[in-house]
Design a protein around this motif. Structure first.
Motif, PDB file in Angstrom:
ATOM      1  N   ARG A 139     -11.437   9.968 -61.992  1.00 35.54           N
ATOM      2  CA  ARG A 139     -10.152   9.309 -62.282  1.00 35.54           C
ATOM      3  C   ARG A 139      -9.127  10.308 -62.826  1.00 35.54           C
ATOM      4  O   ARG A 139      -7.937  10.191 -62.569  1.00 35.54           O
ATOM      5  N   LEU A 140      -9.614  11.303 -63.540  1.00 35.65           N
ATOM      6  CA  LEU A 140      -8.724  12.365 -64.034  1.00 35.65           C
ATOM      7  C   LEU A 140      -8.045  13.079 -62.850  1.00 35.65           C
ATOM      8  O   LEU A 140      -6.831  13.283 -62.840  1.00 35.65           O
ATOM      9  N   PHE A 141      -8.848  13.407 -61.838  1.00 38.98           N
ATOM     10  CA  PHE A 141      -8.298  14.084 -60.655  1.00 38.98           C
ATOM     11  C   PHE A 141      -7.373  13.149 -59.872  1.00 38.98           C
ATOM     12  O   PHE A 141      -6.304  13.552 -59.427  1.00 38.98           O
TER      13      PHE A 141
ATOM     14  N   ASN B 231      10.946  12.635 -55.656  1.00 36.70           N
ATOM     15  CA  ASN B 231      11.982  13.581 -56.083  1.00 36.70           C
ATOM     16  C   ASN B 231      12.192  14.747 -55.104  1.00 36.70           C
ATOM     17  O   ASN B 231      12.732  15.789 -55.486  1.00 36.70           O
ATOM     18  N   ASP B 232      11.712  14.566 -53.863  1.00 40.57           N
ATOM     19  CA  ASP B 232      11.913  15.581 -52.811  1.00 40.57           C
ATOM     20  C   ASP B 232      11.484  16.982 -53.228  1.00 40.57           C
ATOM     21  O   ASP B 232      12.287  17.920 -53.219  1.00 40.57           O
ATOM     22  N   LYS B 233      10.207  17.109 -53.605  1.00 38.93           N
ATOM     23  CA  LYS B 233       9.671  18.441 -53.914  1.00 38.93           C
ATOM     24  C   LYS B 233       8.451  18.696 -53.035  1.00 38.93           C
ATOM     25  O   LYS B 233       7.309  18.671 -53.512  1.00 38.93           O
ATOM     26  N   PRO B 234       8.662  18.899 -51.712  1.00 41.62           N
ATOM     27  CA  PRO B 234       7.524  19.002 -50.783  1.00 41.62           C
ATOM     28  C   PRO B 234       6.527  20.105 -51.144  1.00 41.62           C
ATOM     29  O   PRO B 234       5.354  20.011 -50.803  1.00 41.62           O
ATOM     30  N   ASN B 235       6.990  21.135 -51.847  1.00 41.90           N
ATOM     31  CA  ASN B 235       6.084  22.224 -52.202  1.00 41.90           C
ATOM     32  C   ASN B 235       4.916  21.789 -53.080  1.00 41.90           C
ATOM     33  O   ASN B 235       3.934  22.509 -53.219  1.00 41.90           O
ATOM     34  N   LEU B 236       5.063  20.608 -53.700  1.00 42.45           N
ATOM     35  CA  LEU B 236       3.975  20.109 -54.547  1.00 42.45           C
ATOM     36  C   LEU B 236       2.898  19.382 -53.744  1.00 42.45           C
ATOM     37  O   LEU B 236       1.819  19.096 -54.265  1.00 42.45           O
ATOM     38  N   LEU B 237       3.188  19.057 -52.472  1.00 38.59           N
ATOM     39  CA  LEU B 237       2.240  18.260 -51.676  1.00 38.59           C
ATOM     40  C   LEU B 237       0.861  18.913 -51.510  1.00 38.59           C
ATOM     41  O   LEU B 237      -0.150  18.230 -51.666  1.00 38.59           O
ATOM     42  N   PRO B 238       0.797  20.222 -51.193  1.00 41.32           N
ATOM     43  CA  PRO B 238      -0.538  20.808 -50.990  1.00 41.32           C
ATOM     44  C   PRO B 238      -1.447  20.664 -52.212  1.00 41.32           C
ATOM     45  O   PRO B 238      -2.618  20.302 -52.074  1.00 41.32           O
ATOM     46  N   TYR B 239      -0.913  20.906 -53.389  1.00 45.72           N
ATOM     47  CA  TYR B 239      -1.729  20.826 -54.604  1.00 45.72           C
ATOM     48  C   TYR B 239      -2.128  19.375 -54.883  1.00 45.72           C
ATOM     49  O   TYR B 239      -3.276  19.082 -55.229  1.00 45.72           O
ATOM     50  N   GLY B 240      -1.165  18.452 -54.703  1.00 46.46           N
ATOM     51  CA  GLY B 240      -1.462  17.035 -54.913  1.00 46.46           C
ATOM     52  C   GLY B 240      -2.559  16.548 -53.970  1.00 46.46           C
ATOM     53  O   GLY B 240      -3.490  15.854 -54.386  1.00 46.46           O
ATOM     54  N   ALA B 241      -2.443  16.931 -52.690  1.00 56.26           N
ATOM     55  CA  ALA B 241      -3.440  16.495 -51.701  1.00 56.26           C
ATOM     56  C   ALA B 241      -4.816  17.077 -52.018  1.00 56.26           C
ATOM     57  O   ALA B 241      -5.842  16.421 -51.866  1.00 56.26           O
TER      58      ALA B 241
ATOM     59  N   GLU C 210      -4.022  12.617 -61.802  1.00 62.58           N
ATOM     60  CA  GLU C 210      -3.193  13.823 -61.741  1.00 62.58           C
ATOM     61  C   GLU C 210      -2.629  13.993 -60.324  1.00 62.58           C
ATOM     62  O   GLU C 210      -1.454  14.318 -60.142  1.00 62.58           O
ATOM     63  N   ALA C 211      -3.483  13.764 -59.327  1.00 62.84           N
ATOM     64  CA  ALA C 211      -3.046  13.886 -57.927  1.00 62.84           C
ATOM     65  C   ALA C 211      -1.893  12.925 -57.655  1.00 62.84           C
ATOM     66  O   ALA C 211      -0.876  13.316 -57.085  1.00 62.84           O
ATOM     67  N   PHE C 212      -2.056  11.659 -58.072  1.00 62.62           N
ATOM     68  CA  PHE C 212      -1.014  10.671 -57.776  1.00 62.62           C
ATOM     69  C   PHE C 212       0.299  11.039 -58.464  1.00 62.62           C
ATOM     70  O   PHE C 212       1.372  10.955 -57.863  1.00 62.62           O
ATOM     71  N   ASP C 213       0.221  11.453 -59.726  1.00 66.39           N
ATOM     72  CA  ASP C 213       1.439  11.851 -60.452  1.00 66.39           C
ATOM     73  C   ASP C 213       2.183  12.954 -59.694  1.00 66.39           C
ATOM     74  O   ASP C 213       3.403  12.917 -59.542  1.00 66.39           O
ATOM     75  N   ILE C 214       1.423  13.951 -59.222  1.00 67.88           N
ATOM     76  CA  ILE C 214       2.037  15.087 -58.523  1.00 67.88           C
ATOM     77  C   ILE C 214       2.614  14.648 -57.172  1.00 67.88           C
ATOM     78  O   ILE C 214       3.748  14.993 -56.814  1.00 67.88           O
ATOM     79  N   LEU C 215       1.841  13.841 -56.434  1.00 74.75           N
ATOM     80  CA  LEU C 215       2.303  13.395 -55.113  1.00 74.75           C
ATOM     81  C   LEU C 215       3.548  12.524 -55.235  1.00 74.75           C
ATOM     82  O   LEU C 215       4.494  12.641 -54.451  1.00 74.75           O
TER      83      LEU C 215
END
Ligand SMILES: [Zn+2]
Length: 318
Positions: free
Chosen positions: A175-177, A191-201, A180-185
């Motif tokens: 659940r921690l992962f 907020n249109d920050k596509p560069n965060l998608l790889p880490y979130g995924a 965190e993943a959902f918050d980042i995605l």
């Protein structure tokens, strides 16, 4: 988790690739030649005839074409389909595999899951042997991704993180992962920050990959069996499933789908028949936080097909 995970800018460039590897990809030579140049892969073979939703026949065709060629490593380079074929081949042959996502959504580079079609039906398989020997997550591959592919992948990652959070197989660490993943995605999409998608995924893959997805994914496969892309079908399916489950992610997930402007879904087959296809999917349904019966499934399908679950609620002026 894969034994080796490399993440960040230039991760795919700095990695030392073994010689005589077989690159498995869904893309065309003009694109993957540029990628392979960047990565510095030497003495490799390429198989580029992977199509979306790969069938077991495709896996066997790749295996046959390269038998006796002393392939040292499989390199899955592309979306979920390339990586799934790579995973299944790795299990069949025992040859090590390096997984490199270029569309960032499935999180397949992190998981023990593979989706392969048998007789035109997608099957979710799980095996420790599907785990990558090395996973490389590099945002280099992101620019140039068509919007439709990007939004389907982003929606899949957000669906997986939130369904994984609710899964009965979850524990505080998964659940921690997932959280965190959902918050980042969410930040990446809203907020249109596509560069965060790889880490979130990637984090989503670690989270749901060690728990499971649930009702949203179970509902979605009857749509993808009729040709709707996986991530697209999840926009409405996971929204309705989150509402059924009273998930803390219901509103936030819906907002993501609204931002990505998904259209409502249609289903050709009768809902009753579709429910009969969904019900045996115990891998997803047994892990749903709330028990689901056939009537519930039909009700969810009605909400998906007849009501637009993504419709913006507009408050009436008094
Ligand atoms: Zn998925």
């Amino acid at each position: 988790m894969p034994r080796k995970i490399v993440y960040g800018e230039d991760a795919a460039k700095d990695f030392e690739y073994p010689e005589n590897s077989l690159v498995i990809t869904t893309t065309t030579p003009d694109i993957y030649n540029k990628w392979l140049d960047y990565m510095g892969v030497k003495n490799y073979e390429v198989y580029d005839k992977i199509t979306p939703d790969p069938a077991i026949e495709t896996v066997e065709a790749v295996k046959k074409s390269f038998e006796g060629k002393n392939i040292s490593t499989f390199i899955g380079l592309g979306g979920g389909s390339s990586m799934d074929v790579c995973k299944y081949l790795g299990k069949l042959t025992g040859i090590p595999k390096i997984l490199i996502p270029t569309t960032f959504g499935t999180g397949a580079e992190m998981t023990t899951y593979a989706v392969i079609s048998f007789e035109h039906k997608k099957k979710l398989l799980q095996d420790e042997a599907f785990l990558a020997d090395a996973s490389i997550v590099d945002p280099y591959f992101l620019p140039g991704t068509p919007f439709n592919i990007m939004r389907n992948s982003a929606c899949d990652a957000a669906a997986q993180a939130s369904e994984g959070y609710d899964s009965k197989l979850g524990n505080p660490l998964t659940r921690l992962f997932c959280k965190e993943a959902f918050d980042i995605l969410e930040d990446a999409i809203v907020n249109d920050k596509p560069n965060l998608l790889p880490y979130g995924a990637m984090l989503s893959g670690i989270g749901f990959g060690n728990s499971s997805t649930t009702l949203g994914h179970a509902l979605s496969y009857v749509f993808s069996n009729e040709g709707v892309p996986h991530g697209y079908s999840l926009s409405s399916c996971t929204t309705v499933a989150h509402r059924f489950n009273k998930s803390i992610y219901y509103e936030r997930f819906k907002r993501i789908c609204q931002k990505l402007k998904f259209e409502p879904l249609k289903l050709k087959q009768p809902l009753d028949q579709a429910a009969d296809v969904i019900m045996p999917d115990r891998g997803h349904l047994d892990n749903n936080p709330i028990p689901v019966n056939k009537e519930d499934i039909i009700k969810c399908l009605e909400d998906i097909v007849y009501m637009n679950p993504l419709e913006q609620v507009v408050e009436e002026p008094r």
